[in-house]
Design a protein around this motif. Structure first.
Motif, short mmCIF file in Angstrom:
data_model
loop_
_atom_site.label_atom_id
_atom_site.label_comp_id
_atom_site.label_asym_id
_atom_site.label_seq_id
_atom_site.Cartn_x
_atom_site.Cartn_y
_atom_site.Cartn_z
N ILE A 183 47.74 33.54 40.08
CA ILE A 183 47.16 33.91 38.70
C ILE A 183 45.70 33.51 38.56
N LEU A 184 44.97 34.39 38.52
CA LEU A 184 43.32 34.16 38.46
C LEU A 184 42.83 34.58 37.23
N VAL A 185 42.11 33.49 36.48
CA VAL A 185 41.44 33.63 35.13
C VAL A 185 39.91 33.80 35.31
N PRO A 186 39.35 34.93 35.48
CA PRO A 186 37.95 34.98 35.67
C PRO A 186 37.27 35.08 34.13
N ARG A 187 35.97 34.25 34.10
CA ARG A 187 35.32 34.34 32.75
C ARG A 187 33.88 34.61 33.17
N GLU A 188 33.64 35.85 33.08
CA GLU A 188 32.20 36.39 33.47
C GLU A 188 31.92 37.75 32.41
N ALA A 189 30.71 38.12 32.12
CA ALA A 189 30.37 39.10 31.44
C ALA A 189 28.96 39.49 31.68
N PRO A 190 28.50 40.97 31.78
CA PRO A 190 29.62 41.76 32.46
C PRO A 190 30.00 41.57 33.74
N TYR A 191 30.96 42.31 34.05
CA TYR A 191 31.45 42.41 35.62
C TYR A 191 30.72 43.24 36.31
N SER A 192 30.17 42.94 37.70
CA SER A 192 29.60 43.81 38.54
C SER A 192 30.55 44.70 39.15
N SER A 193 30.22 45.61 39.85
CA SER A 193 30.97 46.56 40.80
C SER A 193 31.57 45.77 41.71
N ILE A 194 30.86 44.59 42.28
CA ILE A 194 31.47 43.67 43.41
C ILE A 194 32.36 43.07 42.82
N HIS A 195 32.35 42.26 41.42
CA HIS A 195 33.46 41.60 40.89
C HIS A 195 34.67 42.37 40.59
N LEU A 196 34.50 43.99 40.24
CA LEU A 196 35.64 44.74 40.13
C LEU A 196 36.68 45.13 41.25
N GLU A 197 35.58 45.14 42.29
CA GLU A 197 36.12 45.68 43.52
C GLU A 197 37.06 44.42 44.08
N ASN A 198 36.37 43.30 43.88
CA ASN A 198 37.33 41.82 44.19
C ASN A 198 38.42 41.85 43.68
N MET A 199 38.57 42.09 42.25
CA MET A 199 39.80 42.13 41.30
C MET A 199 40.72 43.20 41.96
N LEU A 200 40.32 44.10 42.15
CA LEU A 200 41.14 45.45 42.51
C LEU A 200 41.87 44.79 43.73
N LYS A 201 40.93 44.31 44.73
CA LYS A 201 41.47 44.01 46.14
C LYS A 201 42.61 43.10 45.99
N LEU A 202 42.34 41.88 45.10
CA LEU A 202 43.23 41.00 44.90
C LEU A 202 44.58 41.45 44.17
N SER A 203 44.40 42.50 43.26
CA SER A 203 45.44 42.71 42.52
C SER A 203 46.37 43.62 43.26
N ASN A 204 45.80 44.40 44.40
CA ASN A 204 46.78 45.18 45.34
C ASN A 204 47.27 44.16 46.27
N LEU A 205 46.58 43.20 46.44
CA LEU A 205 47.53 42.02 47.31
C LEU A 205 48.70 41.20 46.65
N GLY A 206 48.73 41.42 45.25
CA GLY A 206 49.97 40.89 44.35
C GLY A 206 49.19 39.66 43.54
N ALA A 207 47.97 39.45 43.51
CA ALA A 207 47.70 38.40 42.57
C ALA A 207 47.69 39.06 41.13
N VAL A 208 47.79 38.39 40.03
CA VAL A 208 47.45 38.74 38.74
C VAL A 208 46.22 38.32 38.10
N ILE A 209 45.36 39.26 37.74
CA ILE A 209 44.13 39.16 37.40
C ILE A 209 44.28 39.04 35.63
#
Length: 209
Positions: A135-161
């Motif tokens: 489980i990953l709890v990011p705290r950032e604003a706004p999210y860049s495309s890099i941040h969002l791409e990393n979250m999507l990659k990790l979500s696809n690997l099974g992590a929960v954002i």
């Protein structure tokens, strides 16, 4: 006992130190064994955002946090950033769940790329490769495309954002209420009992038409 009995809790250098400290307290109150990891940046954030000053050395930090939370002897275990012999560094010894809260975008990136440059990154890598709960709890604003791409990659690997985005439908009255909202969501995901926030619809009685 519902949920994991042993949990890795890591704090990194994003804003939101209160979330990590509150989760630690809740896990201890629920009699869980916590393997605690913290980055240098997170220690600075803790000192900036709270009235807590954590000792630098793992053994001293372990004693401090045990007293701070009222933990039983051995219930909290702290490790240095390069303690490669720690149980969390191997799939044969690591807990079945890991939470990174708060999770900096730098840590998010490192986990997404399998960097393993420190024990936090290695522990997360182990959790992913063993197909355990991360489980990953990011705290950032706004999210860049890099941040969002990393979250999507990790979500696809099974992590929960779980972005640190408290809701307001429970009509919070204090900052602690907002912190508890996010921590309660994490505990729900871990299937660990909590009474800080009722589950949606829990007290709904319905109505007759």
């Amino acid at each position: 006992m519902n949920g994991p009995s042993r949990i890795t809790l890591a704090m990194t250098g994003a804003s939101g130190a209160q979330y990590g400290l509150r989760l630690l307290d809740c896990l201890i109150q629920e009699d869980r064994e916590v393997h605690f990891l913290i980055s240098k940046a997170a220690q600075l954030v803790v000192a900036t955002e709270t009235d807590v000053t954590l000792p630098a050395k793992p053994q001293a930090m372990q004693a401090f946090l045990s007293e701070y939370t009222g933990a039983a002897p051995g219930q909290i275990r702290c490790y240095g950033k390069e303690d490669w012999m720690a149980p969390v560094a191997s799939g044969s010894g690591a807990p079945t769940a890991m939470v990174v809260v708060p999770c900096s975008t730098g840590t998010l990136s490192a986990i997404a790329t399998g960097a393993c440059n420190n024990l936090i990154e290695r522990a997360a890598d182990v959790t992913l490769k063993e197909r355990r709960q991360l489980i990953l709890v990011p705290r950032e604003a706004p999210y860049s495309s890099i941040h969002l791409e990393n979250m999507l990659k990790l979500s696809n690997l099974g992590a929960v954002i779980v972005p640190a985005s408290p809701g307001f439908y429970h009509q919070p009255q204090t900052i602690d209420d907002l912190v508890d909202f996010v921590v309660a969501r994490i505990l729900n995901l871990l299937d660990i009992p909590q009474d800080m926030l009722p589950r949606w619809g829990e007290h709904h009685q319905g109505c007759d038409e």
